[in-house]
Design an enzyme around this catalytic site. Sequence first.
Site, PDB file in Angstrom:
ATOM      1  CD  GLU A  64       7.469   1.729  -6.700  1.00 31.62           C
ATOM      2  OE1 GLU A  64       7.844   0.720  -7.339  1.00 31.62           O
ATOM      3  OE2 GLU A  64       8.011   2.108  -5.639  1.00 31.62           O
TER       4      GLU A  64
ATOM      5  CB  ALA B 142       3.734   4.937  -1.043  1.00 27.05           C
TER       6      ALA B 142
ATOM      7  CD  GLU C 138      11.264   3.045  -3.438  1.00 25.14           C
ATOM      8  OE1 GLU C 138      10.063   3.205  -3.132  1.00 25.14           O
ATOM      9  OE2 GLU C 138      11.850   3.747  -4.263  1.00 25.14           O
TER      10      GLU C 138
ATOM     11  N   GLY D 159       7.543   1.417  -1.906  1.00 28.91           N
ATOM     12  CA  GLY D 159       8.169   2.114  -0.783  1.00 28.91           C
ATOM     13  C   GLY D 159       8.572   1.162   0.340  1.00 28.91           C
TER      14      GLY D 159
END
Length: 258
Positions: free
Chosen positions: A132, A65, A112, A109
């Site tokens: 993260e 992200a 993911e 992300g």
Amino acid sequence: MAYDCIIVEIEDEVALIRLNRPEALNALNKQLLEELAQALTEADQNDKVRCIVLTGSEKAFAAGADIKEMAEKSFVDVFVGDLFTAPTEAILRVRKPIIAAVSGYALGGGCELAMTCDFIIAAENAKFGQPEINLGVIAGIGGTQRLTRFVGKSKAMDMNLTGRFMDAAEAERSGLVSRVVPTAKLIPEAMAIAGKIAEKSQVAVRAAKEAVNRSYETTLREGLLYERRLFHSLFATEDQTEGMAAFLEKREPQFRDK
Ligand code: HXC
């Protein structure tokens, strides 16, 4: 539709979607995610597309992200705005198969997102991770859930708690990716695999995707029943008649998605 953060090409019934923010290693910002959701929905609705390949650049599938975008956000911003939910839901609604072709970094992300696709093909230089924890947060779209189902608790804990990266060989050994291919051949290999899927009966392809995904959502007994019902129902299709006749007649099947 024209996009700024992704590139979409359609080649021989396969939609190739490339994440394209090279300046940020394809970090997933709001615009990229919205464009991706839109492109996936369009590919799913486009009758000329029978399989989808999602990829990034050689250096990065996606480095996570967008940290610059997230840094200023408060709890209320992300909770009320339901950060990341909408694009993930859009991917899960796609009924055509989506292959993630991962080269370089697939972090946070990015990892993911790859796991939200139907399966992952990795280039030899791929690196997967859930870092993260180094930012004072945790994974938010499947890094503690999907990863655990792919690689088991021990490795998922290790990756989520230490933030360490997994290389392509370890990812294949652990069941996170289905195959590893030479880095320079990633896209042709992924397109060839997608091409093979595109040749099948799309009725059976939809059923297979639904049935495998169901195994993540239900008990074994229910999953087996679901599978059996789908298996039985495919005997109502012309493609079942054609597929079995072609085998017995020692020829290639001509599926018509009927
Ligand atoms: C924003 C990013 C970024 C990211 C890289 N960049 N990752 N920008 N968000 N996630 C930017 C860098 O700031 C830099 O821009 C440029 O991309 C190149 O990155 P470098 O760090 O200079 O490259 P390199 O030294 O090769 O290191 C590569 C890297 C590193 C190891 C991948 O960039 C890295 O650690 N990135 C962050 C990985 C991460 O923590 N991901 C998880 C994010 S959280 P400038 O302008 O400085 O040159 C997350 C939560 C998901 O994903 C949960 C969903 C709810």
